[in-house]
Design an enzyme around this catalytic site. Structure first.
Site, PDB file in Angstrom:
ATOM      1  CE  LYS A 167      28.662  25.489  33.544  1.00 25.58           C
ATOM      2  NZ  LYS A 167      28.733  26.954  33.291  1.00 25.58           N
ATOM      3  CG  ASP A 179      31.757  24.600  36.787  1.00 25.52           C
ATOM      4  OD1 ASP A 179      31.375  25.327  37.722  1.00 25.52           O
ATOM      5  OD2 ASP A 179      32.019  25.040  35.644  1.00 25.52           O
ATOM      6  N   GLY A 186      35.617  23.894  25.563  1.00 28.95           N
ATOM      7  CA  GLY A 186      35.929  25.285  25.884  1.00 28.95           C
ATOM      8  C   GLY A 186      34.785  26.218  25.611  1.00 28.95           C
ATOM      9  CB  ALA A 187      31.447  25.540  24.829  1.00 30.76           C
ATOM     10  N   PRO A 205      30.459  20.835  23.031  1.00 26.52           N
ATOM     11  CG  PRO A 205      29.519  22.659  21.939  1.00 26.52           C
ATOM     12  CD  PRO A 205      29.186  21.568  22.893  1.00 26.52           C
ATOM     13  CB  ALA A 264      30.431  22.409  33.090  1.00 23.85           C
TER      14      ALA A 264
END
Length: 311
Positions: A11, A138, A98-99, A96, A102
């Site tokens: 997202k 999330d 830790g981007a 990815p 979510a």
């Protein structure tokens, strides 16, 4: 043998506004979130040994009980009252880590949907939403997907009209070495902006209504320009994280982009374009600069739904 595959999309945040603090200590948020077609895949098969195991093709990603997929599976099994249920889960990771996209929350939502089907539990959307809200802010959005207003911690959803922004495309970039701690970002925002926080449900609802009636939601269903996208966390992350500053500068220099912003607490960044051909052209135009700066990039479309069982 794979019995079920569940697609798990990322997202982006088209709007992220920090309203104030809730009585439970979390921040009250007003957001517009959008599912994009950058997808992980969960491959599931049943197990007769009452064990829940997780494998992943991304080295270094935890696959023990700290992973949200395993937590989701254990929570669903507990809800079922059938402790003998087991599953082998393989995660094919493209989003990815830790981007601010979510990815982990989407994987948890996919585990709920997939295992509900694999185990034949027959839980409805309301039951799955309640479990999702227990796993993370999330996760409920990732279950539903599409274009949604998200309030509370993010778990209170108000879907927007189907097909909103379906013609838009995303050029998404992230530096693989960059990371931003979400608790740090919110803590830093509170330190710098806490004096301006709203207080109380009445004040929060006024801001929600302003977003519902604001220029972003008026513009999204229409082809053409978009207003400046708001991400309150970007205001504190951009000055502190070099790759965010550099990436935003690259995206802001692109001709034809409709809007540029950071997603969530970062460090992923995106530019919106009127259609995939323009986004691909922008990616090609920036390819040399992105490569020199070490960024990865993706061109994605908007999705009208969240996690999805493979037919």
């Amino acid at each position: 043998m794979v019995e079920l595959t569940v697609w798990s999309p990322a997202k982006i945040n088209l709007h992220l506004e920090v309203l104030g603090l809730r009585p439970d200590g979390f921040h009250e948020l007003a957001m517009v979130m959008q599912t994009i077609d950058l997808l992980d895949a969960l491959e599931l098969e049943s197990s007769a040994d009452a064990a829940i195991t997780l494998e992943c093709d991304r080295p270094g990603l935890p696959t023990d009980g700290s992973n949200l997929i395993v937590k989701a599976a254990e929570l669903l099994r507990l809800r079922s009252g059938l402790p003998e249920l087991g599953a082998r889960i393989r995660l094919r990771k493209r989003i990815p880590v830790g981007a601010g996209l979510a990815g982990g929350s989407s994987n948890a939502a996919a585990a709920l949907v997939g295992l509900n089907a694999l185990w034949g539990l027959g839980l409805g959307d309301g039951d799955l939403h309640a479990l999702a809200a227990r796993l993370g802010s999330d996760v409920p959005f990732c279950l539903a997907g599409g274009t949604q207003l998200c309030f509370g911690r993010g778990e209170r959803l108000e879907p927007l009209l189907p097909g909103a922004s379906s013609s838009l495309a995303v050029l998404l970039i992230k530096h693989p070495a960059a990371s931003v701690s979400t608790p740090w970002a919110y803590g830093r925002f509170r330190d710098l902006r806490g004096r301006s926080y709203l207080s109380g449900e009445e004040a929060f609802e006024r801001r929600r209504e302003a977003l519902r009636r604001g220029p972003l939601l008026q513009a999204l269903p229409q082809p053409g320009p978009l207003p400046t996208l708001r991400n309150d966390l970007q205001a504190v992350v951009e000055p502190e994280v070099a790759s965010v500053r550099e990436g935003l500068a690259l995206l802001r220099g692109l001709p034809g982009s409709l809007a540029v912003a950071m997603s969530g607490s970062g460090p992923s960044l995106f530019a919106l374009f009127a259609g995939q051909p323009r986004a691909l052209a922008a990616q090609a135009l920036l390819a040399e600069d992105l490569g020199a700066a070490g960024f990865e990039s993706w061109v994605c479309g908007f999705r009208a739904s969240g996690v999805m069982l493979e037919p």
